[in-house]
Motif scaffolding. Structure first.
Motif, PDB file in Angstrom:
ATOM      1  N   TYR B   6      42.085 -43.931  -0.799  1.00  9.20           N
ATOM      2  CA  TYR B   6      41.927 -45.233   0.017  1.00  9.20           C
ATOM      3  C   TYR B   6      42.600 -46.298  -0.751  1.00  9.20           C
ATOM      4  CZ  TYR B   6      38.085 -42.568   2.181  1.00  9.20           C
ATOM      5  OH  TYR B   6      37.450 -41.361   2.746  1.00  9.20           O
ATOM      6  N   PHE B   7      43.308 -46.997  -0.065  1.00 12.26           N
ATOM      7  CA  PHE B   7      44.115 -48.289  -0.809  1.00 12.26           C
ATOM      8  C   PHE B   7      43.719 -49.631  -0.044  1.00 12.26           C
ATOM      9  CE2 PHE B   7      46.503 -44.576  -1.871  1.00 12.26           C
ATOM     10  CZ  PHE B   7      46.768 -44.516  -3.059  1.00 12.26           C
ATOM     11  N   ALA B   8      43.996 -50.529  -0.858  1.00  7.89           N
ATOM     12  CA  ALA B   8      43.812 -52.195  -0.331  1.00  7.89           C
ATOM     13  C   ALA B   8      42.331 -52.121   0.335  1.00  7.89           C
ATOM     14  CB  ALA B   8      45.124 -52.384   0.399  1.00  7.89           C
ATOM     15  N   ARG B  11      39.895 -49.343   0.875  1.00  6.25           N
ATOM     16  CA  ARG B  11      39.439 -48.942  -0.166  1.00  6.25           C
ATOM     17  C   ARG B  11      38.052 -49.953  -0.585  1.00  6.25           C
ATOM     18  NH1 ARG B  11      39.631 -51.457  -4.583  1.00  6.25           N
ATOM     19  NH2 ARG B  11      41.797 -52.323  -4.417  1.00  6.25           N
TER      20      ARG B  11
END
Lengths: 149, 82
Positions: B6-8, B11
């Motif tokens: 998960y990003f940005a 996350r």
């Protein structure tokens, strides 16, 4: 073709100078730098997150496309991640081609695809809080002009 | 077993950068359904798929893409590079 993803700052002048020399078959070099901008006067810093592995893959793909399409003699992409202060350089691209039209177009192509196809996310830290920078519809729309008829 | 990243804000909303998940989901959309059913924080992160992008083994993909043979799935908001 030189692609670098790094947290450390880079020396734009030195990079541009080095890139512009040593290509005897290129009559045109175009460079572009992206800089942390403060629109409101309250930005303290910017944090750039990325997806290690995919970032390099995506940038290589974009650079390969541009190289083939405009017959580039060389191209350079440097993109930073991590903590950046206002006024710091986020990234740069450079393209070398026989003539200027190809070098300009290829640089624009690299930038258009870097904006919305390379896995970077910008977060702004201001005096009153933090927020992720939203993608712009116009950035997505900009890709349309590069689709081949 | 797939590795999910998960990003940005995805996350941040889920509270994890990555996790290993045991799943039999056939497609990304099926996997999203499984995750949504887990906990409120997943339901919140996956509430609006039009605000999300997905990559399978580090290539952008669609939500109806098959997970057959995929080892790494990443969810993130639209990218803001440059």
């Amino acid at each position: 073709m030189d692609i670098r993803v790094q947290s450390a700052p880079f020396d734009f002048g030195a990079e541009a100078g080095a890139f512009a020399t040593g290509h005897d078959n290129a009559g045109a070099v175009v460079t572009f730098a992206g800089i942390v901008r403060d629109d409101t006067g309250s930005l303290q810093r910017m944090v750039i997150e990325h997806y290690p592995g995919m970032t390099e893959r995506a940038l290589e793909k974009i650079a390969r496309e541009a190289t083939g399409r405009w017959d580039l003699k060389d191209c350079l992409i440097i993109h930073r991640h991590g903590d950046l202060a206002v006024g710091e350089m986020i990234m740069m691209v450079a393209t070398a081609a026989r003539h200027r039209k190809a070098a300009f177009e290829a640089a624009e192509y690299l930038m258009d695809f870097l904006k919305s196809r390379a896995p970077f996310w910008k977060k702004e830290i201001t005096g009153s809080g933090t927020g992720w920078v939203a993608s712009k519809d116009e950035d997505e729309a900009a890709l349309g002009r590069w689709s081949k008829e | 077993m797939v590795e999910i990243l998960y990003f940005a804000w995805v996350r941040e909303r889920i509270g994890l950068p990555r996790e290993q998940v045991e799943t039999n989901a056939a497609t990304v959309a099926d996997l999203v359904e499984e995750l949504r059913a887990r906990e409120e924080r997943y339901a919140a992160a996956f509430a609006d798929l039009s605000a999300l992008r997905v990559a399978l083994d580090q290539d952008l993909a669609d939500f109806d893409a098959s997970l057959d043979g995929v080892r790494e799935v990443a969810f993130f908001p639209p990218m803001t590079g440059g």
